[in-house]
Design an enzyme around this catalytic site. Sequence first.
Site, short mmCIF file in Angstrom:
data_model
loop_
_atom_site.label_atom_id
_atom_site.label_comp_id
_atom_site.label_asym_id
_atom_site.label_seq_id
_atom_site.Cartn_x
_atom_site.Cartn_y
_atom_site.Cartn_z
N CYS A 2 0.82 -1.20 0.00
CA CYS A 2 0.00 0.00 0.00
C CYS A 2 0.86 1.25 0.00
CB CYS A 2 -0.91 0.02 1.23
SG CYS A 2 -1.85 -1.51 1.47
N ILE A 53 -4.18 -7.72 -0.94
CA ILE A 53 -3.39 -8.95 -1.04
C ILE A 53 -3.99 -10.05 -0.16
CG2 ILE A 53 -1.11 -9.99 -0.69
CD1 ILE A 53 -1.10 -7.94 -2.92
N GLY A 76 2.73 -2.89 3.99
CA GLY A 76 3.60 -4.05 4.11
C GLY A 76 2.84 -5.33 4.34
N SER A 364 11.42 -12.28 -4.71
CA SER A 364 12.69 -11.94 -5.36
C SER A 364 13.86 -12.53 -4.58
CB SER A 364 12.85 -10.42 -5.49
OG SER A 364 13.42 -9.88 -4.32
N GLY A 365 15.03 -12.53 -5.21
CA GLY A 365 16.24 -13.06 -4.58
C GLY A 365 17.14 -11.99 -4.00
#
Length: 632
Positions: A2, A53, A76, A364-365
């Site tokens: 957000c 989400i 978050g 992601s890495g």
Amino acid sequence: MCGIAGIFHVTEQQAIDADLIASMNDKQIHRGPDAGDYYFEPGLALAHRRLSIIDLEGSPQPMASACGKAVIVFNGEIYNFKALHTELKAKGYQFNTDGDTETILNAYLEWGEDCVHHLRGMFAFAVWDRQKQSLFIARDRLGIKPLYFSLLDNGHFVFGSELKVLTQHPRFDRTLRDTTVEDYFTFGYVPEPHTIYQNAYKLRPGHCFTIVRGQTQLPEQQEYWDIPVNPNAELSEQEIAEQLVERLKEAVDIRMVADVPLGSFLSGGVDSSAVVALMSQLQEDPVNACSIGFDIAEFNETDFAKQVAQRYDAKHHIEMVDQNDFDLIDKLAFLYDEPYADSSAMPTYRVCELARKHVTVALSGDGADELFAGYGRYRLHGHEEKVRAMLPLSMRKPIFGPLGALYPKMDWAPRVLRGKTTFQSMALDTVQGYHNSMSILRRDERMKLFSQEYKHKLGSYSSVAVFDQYRDKITGLDPIKQAQYLDMKTYLVGDILTKVDRASMAHSLEVRVPFLDHKFVEWGFNAPTHLNLVAGVGKHTLKKQMEPHLPHDVLYRKKMGFSVPLANWFRGPLKDRLYDNLLSEAMGQSGYFSSTQLKTLIDQHVKGVRDNSASLWTLMMFESFLRQSKAA
């Protein structure tokens, strides 16, 4: 994921202009296109933009606690919210929703400012305590989610998820902070806690503070968490072998909870490939894996990404990007709100654009290189440190100082002959040497670039102060661990995580980062250097444990990075733009630069005398920021 914003009148309980807070919130609508709402009290306005989400229909924000004592705006994800929900419900707290936002509210009511110690996830939030007439502000431990704030001359304390939220306020002070210009041309970004603006700040990772009605100055940021730096807590090789994959898998697993489509980036490198491999072992359906490639072989990693996707039968989405995809330059300056010079922001923007076509959440890495010593610069730093250990600074300075000053910068020569930066670093101590090696423009180059007027303003200030503030914390660590710690506090936050947050949120995409789970970091940072860096190859600890899960070619090939062909652009399609923009009236009137040196840098590069592409890109992004900030 957000966007949050707020105005708190710290001295008076005057009504906040609803149109003003709405205009500020609208500046970040890309962060939360699904919903937007407000909360008002005399002297307070809280705003929120929502990207749904979890608990898609519930958990509206701003949210008041069931008891009405507190109100929150939050950006978050809290991954342990269900366990906290159960714990707090047992203590008598009421829940009206099934999401994580209300969990933070009740955690604050139970533990006060210590609530942050109970949260596992990525977050930036503000809790309004109605009884105390105070605003509690907190940011996650590693700085995955951003938070900006400023105290304005009319008594308004303003905050937001992006700097553009603050600059929308008509009383915002747009005066630039002179020292951060020096910082920017060193690092390519503006390090925490400062911004490019004199009176605006970033909340540091792992920090929080409370501002109370009647307070007329900004409070000090309070650190509630730090990277563990106990040199006596090193893991054994057996402990790493037994625990690494399972601990990482657990960090991946808790990030796979979502009520919307979920997937992963897949660059073809070790880190994103490891995430895809473990996701595939944790879900029955094929993983949505998103990759971009370039139509130029030296920048294209898609063949390696395909190997991983095929091994795990992933649903692989690939798009190719034209090597001349430089139309994003001004858009990037808008997205980042302040000068930002990592050119990999361009392909990152494109992979986020691709991912959003298929998923709303992507793993992601990021963070693995800092955590397990994956960057090539760590190896070079280690070599330099061996010389420092043999010769005291009193001997190195008179030997290597003159060599560093006299030795030419030979970008065209074989690496073994490119010794200027090394000689300069050898005349410095460990922290100063690493700072020199990390600099986009080294100090001598910056002093040539800057005008006499600006150098006078800087006085004795040097950007090495950004590293110096951490000296006491890293005493006792080996030199590689010192560099890793510095990177996690500066480069990771200011460059990598900033890049991913802005690029992803520009497309309303949430990105989650398993390698930066704070429990995994607390464990993984203790992997000893001699196991991370083996025979000059970094991330050996991670690669060794991922051998059963990934192809050998993916694990042990040369690191490519996520880059674009800047040198070619500046000698070809962007050549005229270089001259026009960098020698513009705006750059001259800024007072920061020597016009002679600007032209020299361009001429040298265009004629092929030197590769000044990194410096020129840094300047081009600064010029784009200046131009857009004047037009705002």
